[in-house]
Design an enzyme around this catalytic site. Structure first.
Site, PDB file in Angstrom:
ATOM      1  CD  GLU A 120      58.891  -9.372  11.146  1.00  0.00           C
ATOM      2  OE1 GLU A 120      58.266  -9.165  10.090  1.00  0.00           O
ATOM      3  OE2 GLU A 120      59.186  -8.488  11.947  1.00  0.00           O
ATOM      4  N   GLY A 142      48.521  -9.930   9.243  1.00  0.00           N
ATOM      5  CA  GLY A 142      47.936  -9.252   8.085  1.00  0.00           C
ATOM      6  C   GLY A 142      48.717  -9.500   6.805  1.00  0.00           C
ATOM      7  CB  ALA A 143      50.581  -8.344   4.687  1.00  0.00           C
ATOM      8  CG  MET A 144      56.497 -11.421   6.090  1.00  0.00           C
ATOM      9  SD  MET A 144      56.953 -10.571   7.626  1.00  0.00           S
ATOM     10  CE  MET A 144      58.616 -10.105   7.216  1.00  0.00           C
ATOM     11  CD  GLU A 145      58.221  -6.535   6.990  1.00  0.00           C
ATOM     12  OE1 GLU A 145      57.057  -6.955   7.190  1.00  0.00           O
ATOM     13  OE2 GLU A 145      59.005  -6.239   7.914  1.00  0.00           O
ATOM     14  CG  HIS A 147      52.412  -1.715   7.365  1.00  0.00           C
ATOM     15  ND1 HIS A 147      52.505  -0.933   8.493  1.00  0.00           N
ATOM     16  CD2 HIS A 147      53.168  -2.811   7.606  1.00  0.00           C
ATOM     17  CE1 HIS A 147      53.290  -1.534   9.371  1.00  0.00           C
ATOM     18  NE2 HIS A 147      53.706  -2.683   8.868  1.00  0.00           N
ATOM     19  CD  GLU A 148      53.094  -5.734   5.261  1.00  0.00           C
ATOM     20  OE1 GLU A 148      54.307  -5.885   5.507  1.00  0.00           O
ATOM     21  OE2 GLU A 148      52.229  -5.712   6.171  1.00  0.00           O
ATOM     22  CG  HIS A 175      57.776  -2.968   6.501  1.00  0.00           C
ATOM     23  ND1 HIS A 175      58.399  -2.410   7.589  1.00  0.00           N
ATOM     24  CD2 HIS A 175      56.683  -3.622   6.983  1.00  0.00           C
ATOM     25  CE1 HIS A 175      57.701  -2.718   8.685  1.00  0.00           C
ATOM     26  NE2 HIS A 175      56.667  -3.439   8.353  1.00  0.00           N
TER      27      HIS A 175
HETATM   28  N1  TRP Z   1      56.313  -7.598   9.773  1.00  0.00           N
HETATM   29  C1  TRP Z   1      54.927  -7.831   9.472  1.00  0.00           C
HETATM   30  C2  TRP Z   1      54.280  -6.484   9.317  1.00  0.00           C
HETATM   31  O1  TRP Z   1      54.261  -5.675  10.157  1.00  0.00           O
HETATM   32  C3  TRP Z   1      54.148  -8.556  10.470  1.00  0.00           C
HETATM   33  C4  TRP Z   1      54.582  -9.874  10.972  1.00  0.00           C
HETATM   34  C5  TRP Z   1      55.383 -10.131  11.996  1.00  0.00           C
HETATM   35  C6  TRP Z   1      54.077 -11.114  10.604  1.00  0.00           C
HETATM   36  N2  TRP Z   1      55.397 -11.445  12.307  1.00  0.00           N
HETATM   37  C7  TRP Z   1      54.603 -12.061  11.473  1.00  0.00           C
HETATM   38  C8  TRP Z   1      53.218 -11.499   9.619  1.00  0.00           C
HETATM   39  C9  TRP Z   1      54.245 -13.382  11.401  1.00  0.00           C
HETATM   40  C10 TRP Z   1      52.867 -12.819   9.542  1.00  0.00           C
HETATM   41  C11 TRP Z   1      53.361 -13.752  10.435  1.00  0.00           C
HETATM   42  O2  TRP Z   1      53.799  -6.140   8.312  1.00  0.00           O
HETATM   43 ZN    ZN Z   2      55.114  -3.936   9.629  1.00  0.00          ZN
END
Ligand code: TRP
Ligand code: ZN
Length: 854
Positions: A119, A260-263, A296-297, A300
């Site tokens: 993302e 922070g993190a990615m879903e 949060h993740e 999602h």
């Molecule tokens: N979608 C992720 C969230 O909100 C955040 C996110 C968007 C992200 N772009 C990213 C995380 C790039 C890491 C790197 O939880």
């Molecule tokens: Zn998010």
């Protein structure tokens, strides 16, 4: 490089082709890493256009259609394939070097492990593809790598096969994800980890395997994350009736991560900051942060993954809604008031600032150059406030009906913000036509309130006027849920309701009001607006005591403190001596002594508004006078309440809960700020501390009071935690927080520290990011040396990691409130960046917009 081009929401066109299935084959081999992507492509509708795929920073090896070599063209990042076929299998072979990828986007290496971040538009750094969220495909993935170095090979969905390769040193796995997904949710991880496993039984009785992968040696720090995941799963079932849909849920913690993190579906990738915790190394705030990001993740999975975004302009569809959901999760599990206060602070201190600066945009942006620049407090946090307003207007029951309708209509689809509002509208029968303007209008509306009491008719009247100027234009009237309470002089509540404000000016009349009431306005920040009402000191004191809402009591304390600061700024401007109203001191003393208030709330109240928060309250600021006035008010309060603070501190050290620790530590900082007599309390707390909250609390007090013990405590802490990067981050931030003239030299020296690296975003954020965002006086030093230093750092990051560079530039582009001299210096820095020959799209977009405003 070709000039960066903006994309516009109004130009959205449905895809000309789609890809229903993709088989990815990863041969992970360092600089010789190869990816084979076999896609089932279908033409959509009747047309003869070419298939256009995008790819970036990868080397194209070959392109086959139905197994045969085919002709293609490459233009910039595009791969253009002319074909008459309506349905075919496309094979694309590419090579790349993940070790050379320092941007942390696409396929890269973090501390010896391969991982991906797709993302928003990172999948195009893995293969040429229709890298847009409205193309949903079923993925099957084969990963092959060295056995010894990469024992775990992970991807989305279910593991269906694993085994040895012909080369005995290598092994492979196959993963299959049954849910169609957009490319931004793809993930792959290969590495050596410690693994913590557990399970969750869903409400329909299915058993889900839970796995948390952490760097070797950190197994004992993964427990809180997995417990948080179980709580998230249970909460989403009970509050939203949403159940998990795969048999496995994996979380991998990596050191090198931009956010922070990615879903990613079934395989979340997390920044270690939001996974690793034990009481020795993590603070109570860290524990809370982990719970909220894990939530949060997880949330999602439904709001983002099962129903995703049609295009990136709709980002708030998933982010605003998911932030709302994680805020509700935290509020249901912990203190609702404290969570709300923290969310309000983000809105007022950061989002209002963004909306008043050159990057102002609606929660659904209309024009974007670099999508990564729109993961903003506006899209996320104002987006969540917009969802919260709908929740307020509809009520929980109707809101949940709306959610049901949304999933019924759109499960498995890529949709728009409008689709979400439509579902809420259909399910509730409540007209949200005017409400939709919140999606298209930028800027912070001002709600001006005046009141009148008529003793003869016993009527009290509130007149509410709203206005918003966004990017030079006057906006239309918004639908604002305006929550108010009226208190009588004894503190009893005589009205408590949400007013439906829809017109530019509206009057609300309250009947049978015996005497002039005290109004609590915009309770709990019921809408993301600026409130303009001239409270006097007595009203605010009354509200700190009697408002039914704890959040309103905190708001009133913020009002008292802020008014006191601004009055003293005026005194300084008039060359008068500074003075603090005794009623302010007594109100704070009352709160410190009140045993009946939640201690966590007292801690929030005593964490008086920062300089940055105060700046957000005014149009322009004399920073030097603000610094002096704020210092004066904090010191007056602390000196006057010193005995009470010390007494409370001494009794609080016997308690062992997060709220007591928060209260205790803020007491210690205030005490240390105005007196060196209690230095032994600080050193004793540091030495006796059994957890990071207390060690860090003592250190902060030492730094804040510039106590003589500070250097030795800082050194002790450094030695103790030298090999624990996440704790060193706290130490870096403390160093960067010092309000001393040599702090910049200290920071420059620390960039050479063995624990520091410009390649790691957590390090950069904790040392330099913290300095520019939180050390307001030193960053904005009148000499401009803070600006020069940030610019030097951004020039370096522009090449290493453009996303991080663009995130850190924020204080440099929000210059409008500062004096001319500082503004000129900031603009000179922006011009220096603009002149860079290789300026990234990320920085270009922000620098260019800022200079347009200049
Ligand atoms: N979608 C992720 C969230 O909100 C955040 C996110 C968007 C992200 N772009 C990213 C995380 C790039 C890491 C790197 O939880
Ligand atoms: Zn998010």
């Amino acid at each position: 490089m070709t000039q960066a081009q903006a994309k516009h929401l109004k130009d959205y066109q449905a895809p000309l082709f789609t890809i229903s299935h993709i088989e990815l084959d990863f041969d992970l081999k360092g600089a010789d890493t190869q990816v084979i992507a076999k896609s089932k492509v279908q033409r959509i509708g009747e047309h003869n256009e070419a298939l256009i795929l995008v790819g970036e920073q990868i080397q194209l090896q070959s392109v086959l259609i139905d197994g045969e070599k085919t002709n293609y063209k490459q233009e910039n990042t595009q791969l253009i394939i002319e074909t008459e076929l309506n349905e075919f299998e496309l094979t694309v072979v590419t090579k790349q070097d993940p070790e050379a990828n320092s941007s942390l986007e696409g396929l890269y290496m973090s501390d010896g492990a391969y991982c991906t971040q797709c993302e928003a538009e990172g999948f195009r750094r893995i293969t040429y593809f229709l890298d847009r969220p409205d193309v949903l495909a079923i993925y099957s993935v084969r990963v092959e790598a060295d056995k010894a170095a990469f024992p775990y090979l992970l991807s989305n969905g279910n593991l269906i096969e694993q085994g040895s390769c012909d080369d005995e040193n290598r092994h492979f796995v196959r993963w299959q994800d049954p849910f169609p997904k957009p490319s931004y949710l793809f993930a792959l991880v290969a590495g050596d980890f410690d693994l913590l496993e557990d399970k969750f039984i869903t409400k329909s009785g299915r058993e889900v395997k839970l796995q948390v992968f952490v760097d070797k040696g950190n197994l004992h720090k993964a427990n809180h994350a997995i417990v948080s995941l179980q709580k998230s799963m249970a909460w989403d079932e009970s509050r939203f009736d949403l159940e998990y849909d795969l048999d496995i849920y994996m979380i991998v913690a990596v050191d090198f991560f931009n956010m922070g993190a990615m879903e990613n579906k079934g395989l979340n990738v997390f920044n270690t900051k939001y996974v690793l915790a034990d009481t020795a190394s993590a603070t109570d705030d860290d524990y809370h942060g982990i719970e909220s990001v894990v939530g949060h993740e997880y949330f999602h999975n439904w709001t983002g993954n099962r129903v995703t975004c049609r295009d990136w302009f709709q980002l708030s569809l998933k982010e605003g809604l998911t932030v709302f959901r994680d805020q509700e999760f935290s509020s249901d599990l912990g203190s609702r008031a404290v969570n709300r206060i923290q969310a309000i602070r983000v809105m007022k201190n950061q989002q209002f600032a963004e909306d008043a600066g050159p990057m102002s945009h609606p929660i659904r942006p209309e024009s974007v150059i670099e999508m990564n620049n729109f993961y903003t407090v506006t899209v996320y946090n104002k987006g969540a406030e917009v969802i919260r307003m709908m929740h307020t207007i509809l009520g929980e029951k109707n809101f949940q009906l709306g959610m049901k309708c949304y999933f019924k209509r759109h499960d498995g689809q890529a949709v728009t913000c409008d689709d979400f509002v439509n579902a809420m509208e259909s399910a509730s029968g409540i007209d949200l036509a005017q409400f939709r303007r919140w999606y298209s209008q930028a800027g912070t509306p001002t709600v001006q309130v005046s009141d009148q009491y008529n003793a003869a008719t016993k009527q009290y009247q509130l007149t509410v006027k709203q206005s918003v100027v966004s990017q030079g234009k006057t906006g239309a009237a918004l639908h604002i849920p305006f929550s108010i309470e009226l208190l009588d002089s004894q503190g009893a509540s005589i009205a408590n309701q949400v007013l439906d404000v829809k017109q530019a000016e509206q009057t609300f009349i309250f009947e049978n009001v015996a005497a002039l009431p005290i109004p609590s306005l915009l309770q709990d920040f019921s809408a993301p607006v600026r409130l303009d009402y001239q409270f006097n000191v007595d009203q605010l004191v009354h509200l700190t005591r009697y408002a039914s809402s704890e959040v309103a009591r905190w708001e009133a304390s913020v009002g008292l403190f802020s008014q006191a600061v601004w009055q003293n700024v005026s005194s300084l401007e008039a060359k008068e001596t500074m003075h603090l109203d005794a009623r302010v001191i007594e109100a704070i003393r009352g709160i410190v002594l009140d045993d009946g208030i939640d201690k966590a709330l007292v801690a929030e109240i005593l964490a008086f508004p920062t300089a940055a928060a105060l700046i957000e309250q005014v149009e322009s600021v004399n920073l030097d006078k603000l610094a002096a006035a704020r210092e004066f008010v904090v010191n007056e309060i602390s000196e006057a309440c010193l005995d009470e603070l010390v007494t409370r501190y001494r009794s609080l050290i016997k308690e062992d809960d997060a709220a007591s620790r928060a209260f205790k530590n803020i007491c210690l900082s205030l005490i240390s700020k105005v007196s060196s007599e209690y230095e032994d309390l600080v050193t004793k707390q540091y030495q006796d501390a059994s957890n990071m909250t207390d060690s860090l609390g003592a250190l902060k007090a030492a730094v804040c009071g510039q106590l003589t013990c500070q250097p030795s405590l800082m050194q002790d802490f450094e030695q103790k935690w030298l090999t624990t990067p996440l704790v060193m981050d706290k130490w870096f931030s403390l160093q960067a927080s010092q309000n001393t003239d040599d702090v910049l030299e200290v920071i420059k020296g620390l960039t050479e520290h063995e624990s520091f690296s410009f390649n790691n975003p957590n390090r950069v954020r904790s040392l330099i990011g913290f300095f520019v965002a939180a050390n307001t006086y030193q960053f904005h030093d009148a000499s401009g040396k803070g600006y020069d230093y940030l610019t030097d750092v951004l020039i370096k990051l522009n090449e290493l990691n453009p996303q991080i560079a663009a995130r850190m530039i924020t204080p440099l582009i929000q210059f409008s409130k500062f004096d001319d001299k500082r503004q000129q210096l900031m603009k000179a820095s922006l011009l220096r960046l603009k002149a860079l020959p290789n300026l990234s799209k990320d920085l270009f977009e922000k620098v260019d917009k800022a200079l347009e405003q200049a």
